[in-house]
Design a protein around this motif. Structure first.
Motif, PDB file in Angstrom:
ATOM      1  N   GLY A   1      -8.160  -5.984 -13.346  1.00 11.55           N
ATOM      2  CA  GLY A   1      -8.101  -5.103 -12.185  1.00 11.55           C
ATOM      3  C   GLY A   1      -9.457  -4.528 -11.830  1.00 11.55           C
ATOM      4  N   LYS A   2      -9.603  -4.096 -10.593  1.00 16.19           N
ATOM      5  CA  LYS A   2     -10.834  -3.485 -10.113  1.00 16.19           C
ATOM      6  C   LYS A   2     -10.653  -2.012  -9.779  1.00 16.19           C
ATOM      7  N   GLN A   3      -9.402  -1.593  -9.665  1.00 10.10           N
ATOM      8  CA  GLN A   3      -9.123  -0.201  -9.307  1.00 10.10           C
ATOM      9  C   GLN A   3      -9.405   0.732 -10.470  1.00 10.10           C
TER      10      GLN A   3
ATOM     11  N   LEU B   1      -8.608   3.812 -12.527  1.00  8.22           N
ATOM     12  CA  LEU B   1      -7.441   4.656 -12.753  1.00  8.22           C
ATOM     13  C   LEU B   1      -7.848   5.883 -13.565  1.00  8.22           C
TER      14      LEU B   1
ATOM     15  N   GLU C   1       0.832  -1.212   0.000  1.00  8.47           N
ATOM     16  CA  GLU C   1       0.000   0.000   0.000  1.00  8.47           C
ATOM     17  C   GLU C   1       0.861   1.254   0.000  1.00  8.47           C
TER      18      GLU C   1
ATOM     19  N   VAL D   1       2.124   1.743  -3.534  1.00  7.87           N
ATOM     20  CA  VAL D   1       1.068   2.304  -4.384  1.00  7.87           C
ATOM     21  C   VAL D   1       0.929   3.793  -4.103  1.00  7.87           C
TER      22      VAL D   1
ATOM     23  N   GLU E   1      -9.902   0.861 -16.270  1.00  9.08           N
ATOM     24  CA  GLU E   1      -9.310  -0.157 -15.409  1.00  9.08           C
ATOM     25  C   GLU E   1      -8.333  -0.990 -16.230  1.00  9.08           C
TER      26      GLU E   1
ATOM     27  N   LYS F   1     -11.275   7.904 -17.200  1.00 12.94           N
ATOM     28  CA  LYS F   1     -11.087   6.792 -16.278  1.00 12.94           C
ATOM     29  C   LYS F   1     -11.111   5.461 -17.012  1.00 12.94           C
TER      30      LYS F   1
ATOM     31  N   LYS G   1       1.347   7.183  -6.624  1.00 11.92           N
ATOM     32  CA  LYS G   1       0.441   8.323  -6.715  1.00 11.92           C
ATOM     33  C   LYS G   1       1.189   9.647  -6.550  1.00 11.92           C
TER      34      LYS G   1
ATOM     35  N   GLU H   1      -3.193  -6.463 -14.787  1.00 13.11           N
ATOM     36  CA  GLU H   1      -2.738  -6.862 -13.471  1.00 13.11           C
ATOM     37  C   GLU H   1      -2.070  -8.235 -13.566  1.00 13.11           C
TER      38      GLU H   1
END
Length: 480
Positions: free
Chosen positions: A270-272, A274, A88, A91, A266, A264, A95, A217
């Protein structure tokens, strides 16, 4: 690209030595630091292309090292190394501007793959910077060179489009210079300091294009051994150029439409959610209105792309530009080959301006490149040098076997005398007209004409006697 300057910050001696050895083995210039404090001192003294830093370090942590590196050099890329329990944090580092992260324990090949991707991004950035530093004749280069009103209109529109930030659709036949126009739009836009990333939609399968654009991913599919960022992420704040957008599938088109509308997407698997900020420039040789009617192209996507569109004329409709482009390409290729080429002969210019160029500028580029390779240093490019076809009329073949270029050149000669029935007659007529034009170009001077034609004085005199061509210096020669 050549090796990068890399700073490696890691407090584990064996790991640090192993990474230094691996990076130096592939040609990189590596400086190592054993603590965060030492790493910060190093970045204050020297500029690096890439900083690889562990997150947990004595003295100062990896995030502090990254911040110091970015302050010293905003374009430096940073890769962070983390343990499984600190993903985390890694990540979060991305950012804040990190290029990527790698989790311990890892194989050295994994690190080298990330470094290779960093190198590609830096190379793109350098190419943009090099172009930006050129003189202000940005719109007169390569395939965009031109003096005719058609191309000047295109160039004026490119200048206007470049300053905006809307999606762009470039249409035109294959080889008309759509890639060059896309380059000019990016390199003269407010995004020019960021990457321009290119993707050829026609050369990739649907699955491969999906993965290239959106990334994936680890475990998204059998071959997805690790996370990979897609072109939309790599082009963030820059330009994404999609060549032959019409070749993409309806599914890809729908996903691109969403990116244009929301910014946006993904990654695959992946589920995030971006976010990306890219300017989309697309090109195609197809009629997208027809593709929409045939339900092969997304109507809403075309609506967004058509807001700013640009059609490039084929070379046959801008004949006045042919020799301007040809002369420019000749200079570039001669320098590359280390030769001094005198230019194109009158006969060569005549054939070039008469030819229809179905392959457009790309065909002219190959033709000039081949001609420069064929002629010797200090020579002039003749009509016969322009064609690389083994069975052209000038190489001793037959008219039926000739390439289109030679057929047009031959027909332009034959049309002046309908009584010619054979290839030999046509070739003889061409030679007569060509020698006469060179003698005229040389002002009637035998020596100058001999030099241009690469013929001995005797051979030229015999041909001129046969064709009834005289020299202005003939009387002086006879008296001598």
């Amino acid at each position: 690209m050549k090796g990068m300057k890399i700073l490696l910050v890691d407090d584990e001696p064996l790991m640090r030595m192993s990474m230094v050895d691996a990076l130096e083995a592939v040609g990189h210039d590596v400086r190592a630091a054993a603590s965060g404090t030492e790493g910060i001192e190093v970045v204050k003294q020297k500029t690096f292309d890439l900083v690889i830093t562990d997150l947990r370090l004595p003295g100062a942590d990896g995030l502090t090292v990254m911040k110091a590196a970015k302050e010293q050099s905003p374009h430096v890329e940073v890769v962070v190394i983390t343990a499984h329990g600190s993903v985390e944090t890694a990540v979060g580092a991305m950012k804040l501007g990190a290029f990527d992260y790698i989790t311990k324990p890892f194989q050295m090949e994994e690190l080298l793959l990330i470094v290779e991707r960093v190198g590609r991004v830096i190379r793109l950035r350098c190419e943009d910077r090099d172009f930006q530093e050129k003189p202000d004749d940005t719109f007169t280069f390569g395939g965009m060179l031109g003096v005719g009103s058609r191309m000047q209109g295109v160039l004026d529109k490119v200048k206007t489009i470049a300053e905006a930030d809307s999606p762009v659709l470039i249409t035109g036949e294959s080889g008309t210079g759509k890639d060059a126009v896309a380059n000019a739009i990016h390199q003269n836009s407010p995004r020019r300091q960021y990457p321009m990333v290119k993707v050829s939609c026609a050369s990739l399968s649907e699955k491969r294009l999906d993965a290239e654009l959106f990334g994936y991913e680890k475990g998204a599919f059998p071959d997805a051994m690790r996370l990979r960022r897609g072109r939309l992420e790599l082009a963030n704040r820059g330009t994404l150029f999609l060549d032959e957008i019409a070749a993409s599938s309806p599914g890809i088109q729908a996903k691109l439409l969403r990116v244009l509308q929301s910014g946006k997407f993904e990654r695959l698997g992946g589920k995030q959610i971006l976010e990306t900020d890219v300017r989309l420039v697309c090109a195609t040789q197809r009629d997208l209105q027809h593709e929409v009617a045939e339900e092969r192209f997304n109507a809403d996507l075309l609506f967004l792309l058509n807001g700013v569109s640009l059609m490039l004329p084929p070379l046959r409709k801008r004949a006045e530009d042919i020799m301007v482009i040809a002369d420019h390409l000749l200079k570039l290729n001669a320098v590359k080959a280390g030769k001094v080429i005198e230019g194109f002969s009158l006969g060569a210019k005549d054939l070039l301006t008469r030819y229809s160029f179905p392959g457009n500028i790309r065909e002219l580029e190959r033709m000039v490149e081949r001609s420069v390779a064929m002629v010797g240093d200090g020579e002039t490019i003749q009509p016969f040098d322009l064609c690389g076809h083994q069975s052209c009329p000038f190489a001793g073949g037959t008219p039926n076997e000739a390439c289109e270029f030679c057929k047009e050149g031959l027909s332009s000669v034959a049309s002046t005398d309908r009584s010619m029935n054979s290839l030999a007659d046509a070739r003889e007529e061409f030679e007569k007209r060509y020698i006469a034009s060179v003698v005229e170009q040389a002002g009637g001077n035998r020596a100058a004409a001999s030099k241009i034609l690469k013929l001995s004085h005797k051979a030229l005199s015999e041909k001129c006697k046969r064709y009834g061509i005289s020299f202005s210096d003939e009387d002086q020669d006879l008296k001598g």
